[in-house]
Motif scaffolding. Sequence first.
Motif, short mmCIF file in Angstrom:
data_model
loop_
_atom_site.label_atom_id
_atom_site.label_comp_id
_atom_site.label_asym_id
_atom_site.label_seq_id
_atom_site.Cartn_x
_atom_site.Cartn_y
_atom_site.Cartn_z
N UNK A 168 4.10 5.57 -10.92
CA UNK A 168 2.87 5.23 -11.49
C UNK A 168 1.69 4.75 -10.76
N UNK A 169 1.65 4.95 -9.61
CA UNK A 169 0.56 4.78 -8.63
C UNK A 169 0.94 3.35 -7.87
N UNK A 170 1.97 2.63 -8.29
CA UNK A 170 2.33 1.35 -7.92
C UNK A 170 3.65 1.53 -6.83
N UNK A 171 3.22 1.18 -5.43
CA UNK A 171 4.33 1.13 -4.43
C UNK A 171 5.03 -0.08 -4.27
N UNK A 172 6.13 -0.04 -3.77
CA UNK A 172 6.80 -1.46 -3.70
C UNK A 172 7.97 -1.38 -2.50
N UNK B 62 0.80 -1.11 -0.15
CA UNK B 62 -0.09 0.03 0.13
C UNK B 62 1.06 1.33 -0.02
N UNK B 63 0.27 2.37 -0.60
CA UNK B 63 1.15 3.61 -0.40
C UNK B 63 1.76 3.88 0.86
N UNK B 64 2.99 4.05 0.93
CA UNK B 64 3.49 4.26 2.43
C UNK B 64 3.88 5.62 2.64
N UNK C 188 7.72 10.69 -6.12
CA UNK C 188 7.98 9.37 -6.83
C UNK C 188 9.21 9.13 -7.14
N UNK C 189 9.74 7.89 -6.94
CA UNK C 189 11.04 7.69 -7.51
C UNK C 189 11.48 6.30 -6.48
N UNK C 190 12.55 6.33 -6.12
CA UNK C 190 13.36 5.20 -5.22
C UNK C 190 14.21 5.75 -4.01
N UNK C 191 14.20 5.12 -3.00
CA UNK C 191 14.96 5.38 -1.98
C UNK C 191 15.62 4.14 -1.42
N UNK C 192 16.72 4.20 -0.96
CA UNK C 192 17.59 3.17 -0.28
C UNK C 192 17.72 3.10 0.94
N UNK C 193 18.02 2.00 1.71
CA UNK C 193 18.47 2.03 3.21
C UNK C 193 19.35 1.00 3.53
N UNK C 194 20.53 1.35 4.11
CA UNK C 194 21.54 0.03 4.32
C UNK C 194 22.26 -0.20 3.25
N UNK C 195 23.34 -1.18 3.45
CA UNK C 195 24.09 -1.45 2.22
C UNK C 195 24.55 -2.97 2.38
N UNK C 196 24.19 -3.57 1.20
CA UNK C 196 24.53 -5.05 1.03
C UNK C 196 25.83 -5.32 0.37
N UNK C 197 26.16 -4.44 -0.58
CA UNK C 197 27.25 -4.55 -1.38
C UNK C 197 27.59 -3.11 -1.87
N UNK C 198 29.04 -2.88 -1.97
CA UNK C 198 29.60 -1.41 -2.34
C UNK C 198 30.76 -1.60 -3.13
N UNK C 199 31.10 -1.07 -4.32
CA UNK C 199 32.49 -1.10 -4.85
C UNK C 199 32.62 0.40 -5.30
N UNK D 171 7.20 -5.50 -10.99
CA UNK D 171 7.70 -5.31 -12.40
C UNK D 171 7.17 -3.77 -12.57
N UNK D 172 7.70 -2.72 -11.99
CA UNK D 172 7.72 -1.39 -12.40
C UNK D 172 9.33 -0.97 -12.39
N UNK D 173 9.23 0.24 -13.05
CA UNK D 173 10.68 0.61 -13.02
C UNK D 173 11.21 1.06 -11.47
N UNK D 174 12.46 0.62 -11.20
CA UNK D 174 12.96 0.59 -10.05
C UNK D 174 12.92 -0.24 -9.00
N UNK D 175 11.90 -1.50 -9.48
CA UNK D 175 11.91 -2.69 -8.77
C UNK D 175 12.77 -3.71 -9.00
N UNK D 176 12.95 -4.88 -8.24
CA UNK D 176 13.90 -5.65 -8.51
C UNK D 176 15.13 -5.28 -8.03
N UNK D 177 16.27 -5.97 -8.59
CA UNK D 177 17.61 -5.61 -7.92
C UNK D 177 18.03 -4.26 -8.42
#
Length: 423
Positions: A113-117, A16-18, A38-49, A78-84
């Motif tokens: 586009x209205x889809x939160x993930x 649901x929309x956070x 709209x867009x993407x934000x990150x938290x923490x770090x699993x890998x960095x180079x 399955x929207x831009x910014x989802x997945x890895x």
Amino acid sequence: MTAKLPHLRVRTRRIDDPGELLRFTDPLSPTVMLRRGDGVVGRGCVWRASFSGPSRIADARAVWRELVAAAEITDDAQVPGSGLVAFGAFTFSAASGAASVLSVPEFVVGRRGGVAFVTQICLLDEVGRADLDVHLPEVAAVGADASIELGEGVMTRERHRTAVDESLARIAAGEFEKVVIARDAVGQLPARTDRRHLVRRLAAIYPETWTYAVDGLVGASPEMLVRVLGREVAARVLAGTLPRGATDAADAAARAALAASPKNQVEHRYAVESALRSLGALDSHDDLQSGLTASPEPFLLALPNVWHLASDIRGTLPSGASILDLVEALHPTAAVGGTPRGIAIAAIDELEPFDRRRYAGPAGWVSSAGDGEWVIALRGAEIDADGAVTAFAGGGIVASSDADDEWAETGPKLAPIADALRG
């Protein structure tokens, strides 16, 4: 980059929309790419180079391909910014002593586009074969805010004048047609300042820009270096600037003056032609070039502080290419470097008394699906872990440039980050 790459497990699910995405990122080191909320934000770090030198973008691209190939990804959005997803910031110059970085967060929260993930990422060895219990990261408590003033950096007004005059002499001698000369401004934030306050102010005042924060590089860029969604490519070229007027009449006069300015029109044409050449040269089959279009005439883009001459470029991603191929081909654009590119960049390294670090370099994100958004890191600053702030702003020098006008142009360009730091 020689260390063994990890195997990542990636799970994305719709939610649901956070609400405000910014609150899910880290207070001291936010990871953000947002526009109009709209867009993407990150938290923490699993890998960095980190990467350096002339091959820094190509090396990052090769490592990213390996990382994606080894990852186990389930994406229910399955929207831009989802997945890895990896966030990155690359230095302006190959000679820079700063690090170019690519990093994968532990969490990515996004809306498109209205889809939160939400995406959760971990090392496969840490979870074995069990499924991840995908959840939103905890919202960190709001931390201290601060108000600081930026002061003069090493590029004083007199040193700037000398650099501009030398540039004009070289242009007259036929060495290059255009070069961008920048100046710096410095300040000091308290080390424990919650930097989300700064990002939030930039996003609120400049909603039409792309608000970015990657590895301590923070700003509100009006210039999309390149975006790929599906196979559709888009880029925005900005070159030619005048400050907004204080009254309606003065603002209309500034708009008209920019539209009619031969100096700014020439500067803009160099930037558009450079971008078209860079993109067109990527595809030996002319697939991209045949579908490549640019605005027939620059349009006037109004931001709260300045007018820009702008052109949008659109095309189709060549078969076998990735967004990082486009980033490498386009950077540095004539809008932030000069024309011809190689000669202008060498002149910048010689004429500017500082390392630009990631200023005017590419900053953005790339996904395993091949999507991504990379802005030119403008209207911002490098903020070190100890709170040291270095902001930059520049202007394009062409044959008709005037040193006083060029210095004056940097003021409005520094204003977004200076005002946000001032609170």
